[in-house]
Design a protein around this motif. Structure first.
Motif, PDB file in Angstrom:
ATOM      1  N   LYS A  47       1.043  -1.115   0.124  1.00  0.00           N
ATOM      2  CA  LYS A  47      -0.081   0.129   0.114  1.00  0.00           C
ATOM      3  C   LYS A  47       0.648   1.079   0.076  1.00  0.00           C
ATOM      4  N   PHE A  48       1.015   1.801  -1.089  1.00  0.00           N
ATOM      5  CA  PHE A  48       1.799   3.052  -1.298  1.00  0.00           C
ATOM      6  C   PHE A  48       1.145   4.264  -0.687  1.00  0.00           C
ATOM      7  N   ALA A  49       1.996   5.328  -0.293  1.00  0.00           N
ATOM      8  CA  ALA A  49       1.475   6.506   0.260  1.00  0.00           C
ATOM      9  C   ALA A  49       0.802   7.188  -0.812  1.00  0.00           C
ATOM     10  N   GLN A  50       1.277   7.366  -1.987  1.00  0.00           N
ATOM     11  CA  GLN A  50       0.645   8.088  -3.007  1.00  0.00           C
ATOM     12  C   GLN A  50       0.356   6.961  -4.142  1.00  0.00           C
ATOM     13  N   PRO A  51      -0.631   7.523  -4.894  1.00  0.00           N
ATOM     14  CA  PRO A  51      -1.183   6.431  -6.000  1.00  0.00           C
ATOM     15  C   PRO A  51      -0.313   6.038  -6.969  1.00  0.00           C
ATOM     16  N   VAL A  52      -0.156   5.074  -7.470  1.00  0.00           N
ATOM     17  CA  VAL A  52       0.845   4.656  -8.400  1.00  0.00           C
ATOM     18  C   VAL A  52       0.161   3.744  -9.488  1.00  0.00           C
ATOM     19  N   SER A  84      -2.857   0.744  -3.505  1.00  0.00           N
ATOM     20  CA  SER A  84      -2.557  -0.545  -3.194  1.00  0.00           C
ATOM     21  C   SER A  84      -2.149  -1.324  -4.467  1.00  0.00           C
ATOM     22  N   VAL A  85      -1.142  -2.267  -4.469  1.00  0.00           N
ATOM     23  CA  VAL A  85      -0.791  -3.028  -5.470  1.00  0.00           C
ATOM     24  C   VAL A  85      -0.548  -4.413  -5.040  1.00  0.00           C
ATOM     25  N   PHE A  86      -1.001  -5.472  -5.990  1.00  0.00           N
ATOM     26  CA  PHE A  86      -0.566  -6.685  -5.920  1.00  0.00           C
ATOM     27  C   PHE A  86       0.580  -7.052  -7.002  1.00  0.00           C
ATOM     28  N   ILE A  87       1.521  -7.636  -6.468  1.00  0.00           N
ATOM     29  CA  ILE A  87       2.507  -7.955  -7.278  1.00  0.00           C
ATOM     30  C   ILE A  87       2.802  -9.711  -7.291  1.00  0.00           C
ATOM     31  N   ARG A  88       2.857 -10.445  -8.163  1.00  0.00           N
ATOM     32  CA  ARG A  88       3.004 -11.739  -8.296  1.00  0.00           C
ATOM     33  C   ARG A  88       4.227 -12.318  -8.970  1.00  0.00           C
ATOM     34  N   THR A  89       5.376 -12.583  -8.459  1.00  0.00           N
ATOM     35  CA  THR A  89       6.425 -12.883  -9.339  1.00  0.00           C
ATOM     36  C   THR A  89       6.627 -14.451  -8.870  1.00  0.00           C
ATOM     37  N   ASN A  95      17.009 -12.330   0.058  1.00  0.00           N
ATOM     38  CA  ASN A  95      17.834 -11.185  -0.448  1.00  0.00           C
ATOM     39  C   ASN A  95      17.167 -10.572  -1.732  1.00  0.00           C
ATOM     40  N   GLU A  96      16.569 -11.409  -2.683  1.00  0.00           N
ATOM     41  CA  GLU A  96      15.957 -10.873  -3.708  1.00  0.00           C
ATOM     42  C   GLU A  96      14.797  -9.905  -3.420  1.00  0.00           C
ATOM     43  N   ARG A  97      13.834 -10.318  -2.494  1.00  0.00           N
ATOM     44  CA  ARG A  97      12.876  -9.892  -2.193  1.00  0.00           C
ATOM     45  C   ARG A  97      13.176  -8.405  -1.276  1.00  0.00           C
ATOM     46  N   THR A  98      13.991  -8.486  -0.591  1.00  0.00           N
ATOM     47  CA  THR A  98      14.671  -7.138  -0.175  1.00  0.00           C
ATOM     48  C   THR A  98      15.160  -6.168  -1.137  1.00  0.00           C
ATOM     49  N   ALA A  99      15.701  -6.706  -2.147  1.00  0.00           N
ATOM     50  CA  ALA A  99      16.162  -5.711  -3.069  1.00  0.00           C
ATOM     51  C   ALA A  99      15.307  -4.995  -3.784  1.00  0.00           C
ATOM     52  N   VAL A 100      14.006  -6.018  -4.202  1.00  0.00           N
ATOM     53  CA  VAL A 100      12.949  -5.268  -4.924  1.00  0.00           C
ATOM     54  C   VAL A 100      12.230  -4.402  -4.162  1.00  0.00           C
ATOM     55  N   LEU A 101      11.873  -4.531  -2.896  1.00  0.00           N
ATOM     56  CA  LEU A 101      11.128  -3.686  -2.069  1.00  0.00           C
ATOM     57  C   LEU A 101      11.961  -2.564  -1.961  1.00  0.00           C
ATOM     58  N   ASN A 102      13.273  -2.441  -1.616  1.00  0.00           N
ATOM     59  CA  ASN A 102      14.186  -1.394  -1.522  1.00  0.00           C
ATOM     60  C   ASN A 102      14.085  -0.225  -2.949  1.00  0.00           C
ATOM     61  N   GLY A 103      14.050  -1.270  -3.946  1.00  0.00           N
ATOM     62  CA  GLY A 103      13.823  -0.501  -5.204  1.00  0.00           C
ATOM     63  C   GLY A 103      12.747   0.041  -5.423  1.00  0.00           C
ATOM     64  N   LEU A 104      11.754  -0.369  -5.130  1.00  0.00           N
ATOM     65  CA  LEU A 104      10.380   0.158  -5.206  1.00  0.00           C
ATOM     66  C   LEU A 104      10.229   1.456  -4.342  1.00  0.00           C
ATOM     67  N   ALA A 110       7.099   5.844  -0.748  1.00  0.00           N
ATOM     68  CA  ALA A 110       7.180   4.977   0.437  1.00  0.00           C
ATOM     69  C   ALA A 110       5.890   3.915   0.465  1.00  0.00           C
ATOM     70  N   PHE A 111       5.951   2.696   1.157  1.00  0.00           N
ATOM     71  CA  PHE A 111       4.817   2.027   0.976  1.00  0.00           C
ATOM     72  C   PHE A 111       4.781   1.258   2.352  1.00  0.00           C
ATOM     73  N   GLU A 112       3.627   0.689   2.564  1.00  0.00           N
ATOM     74  CA  GLU A 112       3.369  -0.330   3.703  1.00  0.00           C
ATOM     75  C   GLU A 112       3.340  -1.545   3.090  1.00  0.00           C
ATOM     76  N   VAL A 113       3.907  -2.774   3.681  1.00  0.00           N
ATOM     77  CA  VAL A 113       3.799  -4.068   3.305  1.00  0.00           C
ATOM     78  C   VAL A 113       2.685  -4.780   4.102  1.00  0.00           C
ATOM     79  N   LEU A 114       1.530  -4.896   3.299  1.00  0.00           N
ATOM     80  CA  LEU A 114       0.558  -5.572   3.874  1.00  0.00           C
ATOM     81  C   LEU A 114       0.450  -7.126   4.012  1.00  0.00           C
ATOM     82  N   ARG A 115       1.276  -7.686   3.167  1.00  0.00           N
ATOM     83  CA  ARG A 115       1.104  -9.226   2.933  1.00  0.00           C
ATOM     84  C   ARG A 115       2.378  -9.717   2.068  1.00  0.00           C
ATOM     85  N   ILE A 116       3.042 -10.620   2.508  1.00  0.00           N
ATOM     86  CA  ILE A 116       4.071 -11.312   1.696  1.00  0.00           C
ATOM     87  C   ILE A 116       3.869 -12.791   1.879  1.00  0.00           C
ATOM     88  N   GLU A 117       3.730 -13.422   0.810  1.00  0.00           N
ATOM     89  CA  GLU A 117       3.680 -14.942   1.163  1.00  0.00           C
ATOM     90  C   GLU A 117       3.775 -15.567  -0.116  1.00  0.00           C
TER      91      GLU A 117
END
Length: 302
Positions: A47-52, A84-89, A95-104, A110-117
């Protein structure tokens, strides 16, 4: 004098084998690059702070070779953006997940992580098996229908041409490691429908010409005449559908690119096989049958 398609049939058969062989070898050695629809993957609910927009998120995913990921805006999004955005990879390591989140966070906001599974495959092995069985059953029904409406040899010729088209598209996707997903399956079914339709049109013309067939005219000449009588229609049809599939490839965005590529390759292959494989195979089977009939008649008269 018009081009002799049937007289060059063995060249067409060799050309078809040449197209299929690398793909068959690739399928046997390296298989397919199956997408997350087949293998399952990681779901990120942010969930991003601004619409994306989807394009913003996908640009970042490209940096991590994840441009083929499924990216969806939350239900109720206004226009082309949402918070709010759903990304399915495919399955991401820690380490890959951390890199992707940092890049975003750096490039989109800025965003809030609602769910990672981790999520399972949409198309499981059982569904894949059932799809293959359904495809084989449909081919058998096509043979039965064409045998009823036309002749058994027409049915066999049409199915061999269909198998050629399927193998060509599968081979290219395997050879170039293009991702195979649910959209690819839809593309394959569309190709089968297009190819059999084009083949039936030529077969129907052959059947009509058979009614007025003179013994002085060989099967080769009759089929050549039938192909040329339907050639204008075949060219118009394939050019029209290629306009659509190429427009989808160039302007449809990243998510539909492989789907459009499969359609484009399949339509070209289908147009080619209808003229250069299906009809020549029918002539070959017909001539073999005639030779067998004559030989049997000669033996019987002795």
């Amino acid at each position: 004098m018009k081009f002799d398609f049937i007289g060059k049939r063995y060249w067409w058969f060799a050309l078809s084998a040449l197209f299929m062989l690398p793909g068959l070898i690739s399928m046997a050695i390296q298989g397919f690059n199956l997408g997350i629809d087949f293998t399952g993957g990681t779901l990120l609910d942010l969930k991003f702070a601004q619409p994306v927009s989807v394009a913003q998120v996908r640009d970042v995913m490209k940096d991590y070779n994840l441009e083929g990921s499924t990216i969806q805006l939350a239900t109720g999004a206004q226009g082309e953006t949402a918070n709010s955005v759903f990304i399915r990879t495919h399955v991401l390591e820690e380490n890959e997940r951390t890199a992707v989140l940092n890049g975003l966070k750096q490039k989109v906001g800025a965003f809030e992580v609602l769910r990672i599974e981790k999520v399972g495959a949409v198309i499981g092995s059982e569904l894949t098996k059932q799809a293959v069985i359904a495809l084989v059953v449909s081919w058998l029904l096509i043979i039965a229908y064409i045998s009823f409406r036309f002749e058994f040899k027409f049915g066999i010729s049409a199915i061999i041409a269909l198998i050629h088209d399927v193998v060509v598209v599968l081979g290219i996707f395997s050879l170039f490691r293009l991702e195979v997903d649910a959209a690819f399956v839809a593309a394959m079914l569309t190709i089968v429908g297009y190819s059999i339709n084009d083949t039936i049109v030529i077969f129907d013309r052959i059947r009509e010409n058979l009614k007025s067939h003179r013994k002085s005219e060989s099967f080769q000449d009759l089929v050549n005449r039938s192909i040329w009588q339907t050639m204008t229609r075949s060219i118009y049809t394939v050019v029209t559908v290629l306009f659509c599939s190429l427009a989808l490839y160039f302007f449809g965005g990243e998510t539909t690119r492989n789907f459009a590529l499969a359609l484009t390759v399949g339509f070209v292959s289908g147009a080619y096989s209808s003229v250069c494989n299906a009809s020549p195979i029918w002539v070959t089977l017909k001539e073999m049958s005639e030779r067998h009939r004559v030989e049997t008649k000669i033996k019987g008269s002795k």
